[in-house]
Structures are given as C-alpha cells and as structure tokens.
Design an enzyme around this catalytic site. Structure first.
Site, mmCIF file in Angstrom:
data_model
loop_
_atom_site.group_PDB
_atom_site.id
_atom_site.type_symbol
_atom_site.label_atom_id
_atom_site.label_comp_id
_atom_site.label_asym_id
_atom_site.label_seq_id
_atom_site.Cartn_x
_atom_site.Cartn_y
_atom_site.Cartn_z
ATOM 1 N N HIS A 95 14.620 3.943 13.149
ATOM 2 C CA HIS A 95 13.202 4.282 12.936
ATOM 3 C C HIS A 95 12.982 5.786 13.069
ATOM 4 O O HIS A 95 11.968 6.228 13.593
ATOM 5 C CB HIS A 95 12.315 3.530 13.943
ATOM 6 N N ASP A 107 15.140 -0.456 18.778
ATOM 7 C CA ASP A 107 15.121 -1.681 17.965
ATOM 8 C C ASP A 107 15.704 -1.451 16.579
ATOM 9 O O ASP A 107 15.749 -0.331 16.072
ATOM 10 C CB ASP A 107 13.680 -2.207 17.819
ATOM 11 N N GLU A 108 16.125 -2.543 15.993
ATOM 12 C CA GLU A 108 16.417 -2.637 14.565
ATOM 13 C C GLU A 108 17.376 -1.567 14.033
ATOM 14 O O GLU A 108 17.072 -0.839 13.100
ATOM 15 C CB GLU A 108 15.103 -2.612 13.762
ATOM 16 N N VAL A 109 18.543 -1.479 14.657
ATOM 17 C CA VAL A 109 19.604 -0.646 14.088
ATOM 18 C C VAL A 109 20.708 -1.603 13.645
ATOM 19 O O VAL A 109 21.489 -2.080 14.477
ATOM 20 C CB VAL A 109 20.156 0.361 15.123
#
Ligand code: TNX
Length: 664
Positions: free
Chosen positions: A279, A356-358
């Site tokens: 992000h 988050d979200e890697v």
C-alpha cells in the site's frame, strides 16, 4: 458545508407574515405528555452497565450552573448545552456552594473499575456525575446529553422544557480501546471534516481515532525533509464517477497537531498509520526520483519493490501491487523520518505500521518479515507500541512486547483465515477486533446490485455477501469470535471507514451512522447474554438517536432496520394582532421520511382544526434525513387563552404531539 447552512437557517426560522403588536403565543411551559423525560432504558447508546429509575425528573433551567472539579470537562458540557438551551450555564469551581438545578461534575471514587467509569445520579434538584478521572467525567457528560431531549443537539436555540429522568447510573467500559478508523489516503478529507467526525463519534464514547494517512493513492501529512511526499504523493485521490483521479490534498503538521489536540479534548487518542511495506505506491512515486534530496543517497530507485519498475500511478482501488524494499537504506531513511515525526506529534501509545496485503508473489514472506521486524524496532525506539493489521503475526516476525494485531478477516470460529489471530495470541500480542463483515464501515448496507436507494455509489461489498446493515454490525461477539480467543487477549474493537468511495463528510456520515453505534456498544457495554434480546433493545435505543443525528446535521442512513420515530418540538412563536397567526409552530424530525408521507394536524384550541405545512429538504443523493419546519395559518375570532395541539403522524410509527399556549 452548504447542507449545514441550509438546515441551520431552517431551524433559525422565525415566524410571521403580518408583523403586529403585542399579543403572544408562547410555548407551553408545563410538561405535556410528549415532553416528559423518557426512561433511560429507551435512550442511551452505548447501553449503561446499570441504570435504576428514580422518582420524578430533573429540569435544566436558565439559572443552572455547571459545578465542576475539572474545568475543561465542565466547559465541554456547557458548550454542548448552550446552543440549544440558550442558557448561560456558567462553569464554576467544584468547591462552590450548590444551588437548586446545578449540574455537578465531581472527581472522586465512583466505585467503578478502570479509569473511564462514572456514576451519574439525577434527582429533582441536581445532576451529579462522579468519576475518578476527567475522562470518566467526560463519559458521564455524554450520557447527560443523551438523557436530555434529542433537540439538545441542535445548533440553534430551541424552546424549553429540558427534562431528564431521575436515575442512578453506574457505568464503565468493557474494553479500553473503542475505535473508528478514517482512511484519508484513498480520498482526502479536510481537518475540519475529521474534527466533525470526532464530535459525532465522541457522543458514543468512542475513544480512538485511527487515521490511515498513507496508501497507494495518497500520502496526506507533510513530513519535514521530504516535501515530495505530499507535493507529489498528495496530489490525487481514487478516481470515481468516471474520473481517472479525484482531487487530493494534504495536511500541514500544524493541521495534524490541531486534529490530535481536538481529538484529545474529546478524550480520543489518535493512532497514526502509514501502511507498509505494501500500500505504498504514493511514497514510492514521490521518492523514486528524489535524487537531489540530501537525506537520500542519490539512488532512491532502490526503494521500489513494486510489480512495476519504474512505478506508475494507479488511482483505482487496486491493492497488492506496491511494496517498499527492506534492503534499501533509503527505505529506512524515509520510513524513519515518517515514524519519527508522526510519533512525535501523536501523544497516544500506538503507532500503526499497517502490514496488510503484501502477496508472496510480490515480495517473499522473509523480506516482508524482515521489514516488519526492522520497522517495529524503530517504533519501539520512539516509545510507542506497535500496532498492525493481523498479518504482522506471521512466521518470522517477532513482535515487541505490547504489540497489537488488528484482526480484519471475515473468518470466524476455526476457519483457516483465523490463523492470524491465533498466531498473534501465541506471540503474546493483544487483539483489536475489526472483522470486515461486521465492522467495516465502507461496506454497502444491502447486498447485491439492489444496494441502498440513496446514494447508490457509496461502498464496497466484498465482505458482505448478505449486506452489512446495522444488524450485522451488532450481532457478533468479539470474545470467541475466533475459537479460543478470550477477552484476556482482546483490548477492544474498531470500525474502519475505508475511503475508496467516500468523497466528503456527507458520504462518510452516511456510511458511519448509524452502524458505528453498534460497534461502540459492543466496545463499551457488558457482554450480551442473548444477542436477539440485546439487539431488540438496541434497535429502540438506536431509534432514539434519530432526532439527535438529524438536528446535528449528521447525514445518516435511515436504515429500515431501525424503528425511527417522529419527534416534534414546539417552536418559539409570536402571534399577530387581530388574532391572526401565520408562521412556524414546531420542528419535526422524521428520519428518512419525505414530507409527503407525513400528516400533520393543528388543533387551534378554539374548536377549529387545520392541517399544517411542512417545509424542509427532500431527500437527495447526498441528504437523506428529514428535518422539517411545521407551519400553519389561523385567525382567532376572540381574544383569550388557547392551547394549540400539534400532531404529526406517518405510517408504521406512533403519532407525536406537542402543545403551545396562545394568549391574545
Ligand atoms: C481491505 S483490510 C483493505 C483496505 C481496503 C478495504 C476496502 C485491510 C487491512 N485492507 O486496503 O481499503 O479492504 O474494503
């Protein structure tokens, strides 16, 4: 905001077609049935731990003073009550002699556990809040507001009476962390908008404002030494309405400090978050070519571990394509400066590093863990505890003591998605519970393409296949949500308001209210013995908030799941000579109802009856609530004293009545 201005002028509207001499119509000063204090059990959100009804009621009157051991909280209460009452409400020191009608805020033993509890006792003479801390007093102040008629939240003066029920309340929170997150990265929001949100949620005893200030589409807080972060990184927001990019913006450090101070004055702690290592496209786009920055080593391209090299702007809501490289010194120079400056400006205990979200396809798990570990070390070196999305509990990560994992998965029980919560607890972390299908304020209220009627563009639906209305927000329990996880590992709950689809505070309000009330109650009130019983009770208390939200210009979604009621308040009126009257008689709050769906009658007290007229805004795509002015015309044939009775009714709810005394 234009909307605010319009509603304000509506409430401020003062009478009269024919300006004339003496005669008066004054609002009834007695206590007709609809203007009696309501029982506590029907009005306070979050539900107090215990409330016992006393006899009679307290009436707030013009000579009342606020006698307070804490000047700031006394002033806060006065500021809440002055606009609608028009009373001076002097704030005086706690050792002043009491007079009939005073409100008393006492620091002392409240007999409640923790720091935030309070006792609140009202009788016919006084209102007394007792608490160990200023925060406890402030929580009692929020309850006082909700015990008064909802019109107390009007920004313009309303007509007395201001009754409160006689009651003895003992109250304290279940969890110490009761948060709302706002994402100002996906869409820029102004400091003024965020302050208004602070005002709005403080009323429900929310005590944490988590600010998501950086994401792929924007970096929002000026960082000394890195002007590109905001000049380049702050230029846009997620594109909506067919646009590639929406307008951006950023806050100066002075503005950030001001919001932090404003939140602190509302007993809310700001938790800043710069999401990492994913992000991060806005940071990478800003610094990738910052070769002349003396703080960097001339080769800042090495910060980029994104899918695209060179990186490219992507103002869609896509996720999982950007990452900063843990092996770049420049990464640490940039993140180090950000953490140093944000923690210095944020007095709260936490810094949220995201995490988050890697996807593993973008960055190996080892590299991800390396980055989170190194960043955690910087955070603790600044004296803050690490907070992160629950992925930071993964393999190879060694969270420092006191770290917090924010659980956002929609998995419950023993589902595979619950592994992040289990890992966190196994590593000694505490949890903040934000399961997306129960707590994400950016989810649409209704499932599927139907969507809520207005406005259709707001919200996502990935976590809410059945829709996420207020029932879904209320009907879940943090303890045991993941099998085996008890309150000893949970510090609280948070409702995140992600920013992809919300362009301004009206949009934010629509998604936040009324659902945030459910999360605030789960965070504050004792664990519910039966969800169906508790939910039925909550619905009626949520309904009582309708008038408060309406008069305060909070653009809430008038969900059909809450039995919103009508609420009528007599206006201050004058009559004309010759017995002729024309003008405003009352204000009506009618959440979600078009004026055409409401019937009004005015019994003029002389044997004649007519219907009233409602003026106000119709619902539009940004304005969904009903706040109306009720007017009427009448000519009395003889002088005398008359009681005017005004009634409003609509399908599916009880009619409401108020009275005015007329003397001519
Ligand atoms: C997931 S859950 C995200 C955000 C999005 C949000 C949209 C989590 C930590 N990240 O990046 O904005 O969904 O609902």
């Amino acid at each position: 905001m234009a909307l605010l201005g319009r509603k304000r002028s509506l409430l401020g509207f003062a009478v009269l077609a024919t300006a004339l001499t003496v005669s008066t119509i004054s609002a009834a000063s007695g206590a007709p049935p609809t203007e009696q204090a309501q029982p506590v059990s029907t009005q306070v959100v979050p539900k107090p731990v215990s409330a016992t009804a006393g006899k009679g009621q307290f009436t707030l009157t013009r000579p009342a003073r606020i006698v307070s051991d804490d000047a700031a909280v006394g002033n806060a209460l006065a500021a809440y009550l002055r606009p609608a009452t028009g009373y001076p409400l002097d704030v005086v020191a706690g050792d002043s002699d009491l007079r009939q009608g005073d409100i008393v805020l006492r620091l002392g033993d409240s007999g409640t556990p923790g720091d935030e509890g309070y006792k609140l006792d009202t009788d016919t003479h006084h209102v007394t809040v007792t608490a160990k801390t200023a925060h406890g007093l402030y929580n009692g102040v929020q309850t006082i507001r909700q015990l008064l008629p909802g019109w107390i939240d009007s920004p313009t003066e309303q007509v007395a009476p201001w009754h409160m029920p006689s009651v003895n309340i003992t109250d304290y929170p279940r969890y110490g962390y009761r948060g709302v997150m706002l994402d100002i990265a996906r869409h820029f929001q102004t400091p003024a908008a965020v302050k208004k949100l602070v005002d709005q949620v403080a009323a429900y005893k929310v005590n944490v404002l988590h600010l998501h200030v950086s994401d792929d589409q924007g970096f929002r807080i000026a960082i000394n030494g890195f002007p590109n972060l905001t000049e380049i990184g702050g230029q846009g927001s997620v594109g909506t309405g067919g646009r590639t990019m929406d307008p951006g913006g950023f806050w100066t450090q002075a503005e950030y400090r001001d919001v932090v101070a404003y939140a602190a004055a509302h007993f809310m702690t700001v938790v800043p978050e710069v999401d990492s290592p994913g992000h991060n496209n806005a940071i990478i786009m800003s610094e990738y070519n910052d070769t002349a920055n003396p703080l960097l080593n001339g080769n800042p391209q090495d910060i980029n571990c994104s899918r695209n090299n060179p990186p490219v702007w992507n103002y869609t809501g896509a996720v999982g394509y950007s990452a900063m490289c843990p092996d770049s010194d420049n990464t640490w120079t940039i993140l180090g400066a950000i953490i140093d400056q944000l923690t210095a400006m944020s007095p709260g205990p936490y810094y949220h590093l995201g995490g988050d979200e890697v996807p593993a396809s973008l960055m190996s798990h080892d590299k991800y863990a390396q980055l989170v570990n190194q960043e955690s070390g910087i955070v603790t070196s600044k004296g803050k505890a690490v907070m992160g999305w629950a992925e930071i509990s993964g393999e190879g990560i060694t969270p420092p003591a006191g770290s917090i994992a924010q659980y956002w998965s929609i998995s419950s029980g023993g589902g595979s998605g619950t592994i992040t919560a289990r890992n966190a607890v196994a590593k000694g972390m505490k949890l903040v519970m934000s399961p997306a299908n129960h707590a994400y304020l950016d989810m649409k209220y209704q499932a599927g393409s139907a969507g809520p009627p207005i406005p259709p563009t707001l919200g996502l639906s990935w976590a809410c296949s059945r829709g996420c209305d207020i029932d879904q927000f209320y009907n879940w329990e943090p303890e045991g949500y993941v099998t085996g996880i008890t309150d000893s590992s949970i510090i609280g709950v948070e409702a995140p308001m992600w920013g992809e689809t919300v362009l301004n505070l009206d949009n934010v309000d629509y998604m936040v209210f009324p659902r945030v009330m459910a999360i605030s109650e789960i965070g504050w009130s004792p664990k519910r013995a039966s969800l169906p019983t508790a939910y039925a009770d909550f619905q009626s208390r949520a309904a009582a908030q309708g008038v408060r939200l309406t008069v305060a210009d909070t653009n809430f979604y008038p969900t059909p799941k809450v039995p919103w009621s009508l609420d009528l308040r007599a206006a201050r009126v004058q009559a004309g000579s010759g017995g002729q009257f024309s003008g405003s008689l009352a204000y009506l709050s009618a959440p979600g109802r078009a004026s055409g769906a409401i019937t009004t009658t005015i019994d003029w007290g002389d044997g004649t009856t007519s219907s009233g007229t409602l003026s106000g805004e119709a619902a539009t795509t940004i304005s969904v609530n009903g706040l109306y002015t009720l007017g009427g015309d009448h000519t009395y044939s003889a002088s005398g004293k008359y009681t005017v009775t005004i009634t409003a009714s609509a399908n599916g709810t009880s009619p409401v009545t108020t009275t005015l005394n007329v003397e001519l």
